[in-house]
Design a protein around this motif. Structure first.
Motif, PDB file in Angstrom:
ATOM      1  N   THR A 182      23.830  54.113  44.401  1.00  0.00           N
ATOM      2  CA  THR A 182      23.788  55.451  45.434  1.00  0.00           C
ATOM      3  C   THR A 182      24.546  54.381  46.099  1.00  0.00           C
ATOM      4  O   THR A 182      24.439  53.059  46.860  1.00  0.00           O
ATOM      5  CB  THR A 182      22.309  55.471  45.776  1.00  0.00           C
ATOM      6  OG1 THR A 182      21.316  54.204  46.050  1.00  0.00           O
ATOM      7  CG2 THR A 182      22.023  55.967  44.392  1.00  0.00           C
ATOM      8  N   PRO A 183      24.772  55.669  47.957  1.00  0.00           N
ATOM      9  CA  PRO A 183      25.866  54.850  48.837  1.00  0.00           C
ATOM     10  C   PRO A 183      25.145  54.342  50.249  1.00  0.00           C
ATOM     11  O   PRO A 183      24.218  55.187  49.924  1.00  0.00           O
ATOM     12  CB  PRO A 183      26.586  56.475  49.145  1.00  0.00           C
ATOM     13  CG  PRO A 183      26.696  57.047  48.169  1.00  0.00           C
ATOM     14  CD  PRO A 183      25.236  56.869  48.000  1.00  0.00           C
ATOM     15  N   LYS A 184      25.444  53.686  50.450  1.00  0.00           N
ATOM     16  CA  LYS A 184      24.720  53.270  51.875  1.00  0.00           C
ATOM     17  C   LYS A 184      25.357  53.391  53.279  1.00  0.00           C
ATOM     18  O   LYS A 184      26.265  54.134  52.721  1.00  0.00           O
ATOM     19  CB  LYS A 184      25.385  51.987  52.098  1.00  0.00           C
ATOM     20  CG  LYS A 184      24.302  51.045  50.906  1.00  0.00           C
ATOM     21  CD  LYS A 184      24.092  48.973  51.307  1.00  0.00           C
ATOM     22  CE  LYS A 184      23.501  48.176  50.191  1.00  0.00           C
ATOM     23  NZ  LYS A 184      23.640  46.930  50.725  1.00  0.00           N
ATOM     24  N   GLN A 185      25.266  53.234  54.627  1.00  0.00           N
ATOM     25  CA  GLN A 185      25.653  53.956  55.250  1.00  0.00           C
ATOM     26  C   GLN A 185      26.874  53.297  55.578  1.00  0.00           C
ATOM     27  O   GLN A 185      27.458  54.255  56.670  1.00  0.00           O
ATOM     28  CB  GLN A 185      24.594  53.758  56.757  1.00  0.00           C
ATOM     29  CG  GLN A 185      23.064  54.441  56.705  1.00  0.00           C
ATOM     30  CD  GLN A 185      22.490  54.565  58.410  1.00  0.00           C
ATOM     31  OE1 GLN A 185      22.854  54.249  58.995  1.00  0.00           O
ATOM     32  NE2 GLN A 185      21.041  54.414  57.960  1.00  0.00           N
ATOM     33  N   ALA A 186      27.087  52.643  55.372  1.00  0.00           N
ATOM     34  CA  ALA A 186      27.954  52.145  55.501  1.00  0.00           C
ATOM     35  C   ALA A 186      30.257  52.664  54.730  1.00  0.00           C
ATOM     36  O   ALA A 186      30.804  51.858  55.387  1.00  0.00           O
ATOM     37  CB  ALA A 186      28.730  50.215  55.488  1.00  0.00           C
ATOM     38  N   LEU A 187      28.979  53.063  53.638  1.00  0.00           N
ATOM     39  CA  LEU A 187      30.805  53.652  52.516  1.00  0.00           C
ATOM     40  C   LEU A 187      31.640  54.561  53.478  1.00  0.00           C
ATOM     41  O   LEU A 187      32.229  54.450  53.709  1.00  0.00           O
ATOM     42  CB  LEU A 187      29.849  54.027  51.958  1.00  0.00           C
ATOM     43  CG  LEU A 187      30.654  54.612  50.357  1.00  0.00           C
ATOM     44  CD1 LEU A 187      31.548  53.377  49.439  1.00  0.00           C
ATOM     45  CD2 LEU A 187      30.008  55.936  49.524  1.00  0.00           C
ATOM     46  N   GLU A 188      30.542  55.125  54.047  1.00  0.00           N
ATOM     47  CA  GLU A 188      31.515  56.805  54.559  1.00  0.00           C
ATOM     48  C   GLU A 188      31.916  55.577  55.608  1.00  0.00           C
ATOM     49  O   GLU A 188      33.482  56.128  55.945  1.00  0.00           O
ATOM     50  CB  GLU A 188      30.531  57.585  55.114  1.00  0.00           C
ATOM     51  CG  GLU A 188      31.413  58.770  56.052  1.00  0.00           C
ATOM     52  CD  GLU A 188      30.930  59.155  56.959  1.00  0.00           C
ATOM     53  OE1 GLU A 188      31.409  61.045  57.493  1.00  0.00           O
ATOM     54  OE2 GLU A 188      29.914  59.568  55.703  1.00  0.00           O
ATOM     55  N   ARG A 189      32.129  54.743  56.861  1.00  0.00           N
ATOM     56  CA  ARG A 189      32.142  53.992  57.693  1.00  0.00           C
ATOM     57  C   ARG A 189      33.792  53.115  57.278  1.00  0.00           C
ATOM     58  O   ARG A 189      34.300  53.348  57.529  1.00  0.00           O
ATOM     59  CB  ARG A 189      32.187  52.977  58.283  1.00  0.00           C
ATOM     60  CG  ARG A 189      30.393  53.970  58.588  1.00  0.00           C
ATOM     61  CD  ARG A 189      30.168  54.280  60.344  1.00  0.00           C
ATOM     62  NE  ARG A 189      29.480  54.690  61.441  1.00  0.00           N
ATOM     63  CZ  ARG A 189      28.876  54.223  61.825  1.00  0.00           C
ATOM     64  NH1 ARG A 189      29.160  52.804  62.477  1.00  0.00           N
ATOM     65  NH2 ARG A 189      27.563  54.535  62.570  1.00  0.00           N
ATOM     66  N   PHE A 190      33.680  52.510  55.623  1.00  0.00           N
ATOM     67  CA  PHE A 190      34.631  51.708  55.575  1.00  0.00           C
ATOM     68  C   PHE A 190      35.755  52.588  55.303  1.00  0.00           C
ATOM     69  O   PHE A 190      36.470  52.691  55.393  1.00  0.00           O
ATOM     70  CB  PHE A 190      34.051  51.099  54.371  1.00  0.00           C
ATOM     71  CG  PHE A 190      35.134  50.248  53.467  1.00  0.00           C
ATOM     72  CD1 PHE A 190      35.576  49.541  53.632  1.00  0.00           C
ATOM     73  CD2 PHE A 190      36.303  51.067  52.065  1.00  0.00           C
ATOM     74  CE1 PHE A 190      36.450  48.020  52.893  1.00  0.00           C
ATOM     75  CE2 PHE A 190      36.830  49.995  51.691  1.00  0.00           C
ATOM     76  CZ  PHE A 190      37.266  49.120  52.063  1.00  0.00           C
ATOM     77  N   GLY A 191      35.288  54.104  54.121  1.00  0.00           N
ATOM     78  CA  GLY A 191      36.743  54.902  54.215  1.00  0.00           C
ATOM     79  C   GLY A 191      37.530  55.984  55.055  1.00  0.00           C
ATOM     80  O   GLY A 191      38.522  55.736  55.058  1.00  0.00           O
TER      81      GLY A 191
END
Length: 310
Positions: A182-191
């Motif tokens: 499951t994604p963490k908050q940082a996943l969207e930022r990294f993308g």
């Protein structure tokens, strides 16, 4: 399938190379020189990367230069985790790179950089953005460690334990995805920072996460991936079948493959961090993997057209 070949991982970190077996690194230097020569012989156009330094240490690099190692590599790599393990501020990243550039004319890649979510996911999310702001444009390769959290049931490849506070446990919280995927908050930022930022993701032998990882990497727009082929694992039953499956799954990415980990039966001591008794055996492993996954005829056009390592 391979963009570059990395010789070992963090050779100046005792979690990956035993300094008591090899004080001053003369045996590592000999092994690295032999490996560099073997890779060059197998594919003269494939960039050879000196395993990422951790800590970032110009004196270590000068030591290896004095032993001839830099004559057999094309790139120098560094690893840094200032919010978790290093004793310097995250804003010092540009300075750290310049310190290494002052010690060598070779290109400098950042092949592991990361922030754990051990204390708070918000810290990791901020760390992604701050790292991108500090490093994009400063290094030709920036690879975030890592895509997945390390599963709790798997040991971390380190010698840090409870005696050093939270250091050991932070190894299990470096991913953009939790252990369950499951994604963490940082996943969207990294993308928001791909493809300028890539990923470093180690796959364990017959890792069940491989196919899901490929799906996530493509969804995130990752182009540059760093992973490893373990010399120690090459002696397991069905090792080549696993290596083939892994490299086939990763064929759509520009892969820096790291060769490391001494088989226990070939080490001076029976441990994966030990210098091998016969460093030529490691060089032979490197050459065989390049011949299998980056043969000259298959890679010539790719390397010619690839963005320069400088």
């Amino acid at each position: 399938m391979i963009e570059a070949a990395m010789i070992w991982n963090e050779p100046n970190n005792k979690s990956h190379w035993d300094p008591e077996v090899d004080p001053g690194w003369p045996q590592f230097a000999q092994m690295a020189c032999l490996a560099g020569q073997a890779i060059r012989s197998a594919n003269p156009r494939l960039p050879r990367v000196l395993g990422g330094m951790s800590p970032i240490d110009p004196a270590f690099l000068q030591n290896l230069a004095g032993r001839g190692v830099l004559e057999h590599v094309d790139v120098v790599a560094v690893h840094g985790f200032p919010l978790d393990w290093n004793l310097w501020c995250i804003d010092e990243w540009p300075q750290k790179i310049e310190e290494i550039r002052a010690a060598t004319s070779l290109p400098v890649w950042v092949t592991e950089v990361g922030v754990s979510s051990f204390g708070a996911e918000e810290v990791q999310a901020w760390g992604v953005d701050r790292t991108a702001a500090l490093l994009i444009g400063k290094a030709p390769r920036i690879q975030w460690y890592s895509l997945y959290d390390l599963p709790r049931a798997w040991p971390a490849t380190t010698r840090h334990r409870e005696a050093e506070g939270s250091s050991y446990y932070r190894h299990f919280h470096m991913g953009l995805l939790r252990e369950d995927g499951t994604p963490k908050q940082a996943l969207e930022r990294f993308g928001q920072h791909t493809p300028a930022m890539g990923i470093c993701q180690w796959f364990h032998f017959e890792d069940p996460r491989l196919d899901d990882a490929v799906t996530w990497l493509k969804r995130l727009g990752v182009r540059h991936l760093r992973t490893g082929l373990s010399w120690a694992d090459s002696f397991r039953p069905n090792a080549l079948a696993w290596f083939d499956r892994q490299m086939q799954a990763l064929q759509d990415f520009d892969v820096t493959v790291t060769f490391c980990f001494t088989p226990e039966h070939l080490g001076i001591l029976p441990h994966h961090t030990s210098a091998p008794r016969e460093p030529e055996r490691f060089a032979e492993f490197c050459a065989s993997m390049i011949e299998r996954y980056a043969p000259v005829m298959a890679s010539d056009a790719r390397v010619t057209n690839r963005v320069a390592v400088a």
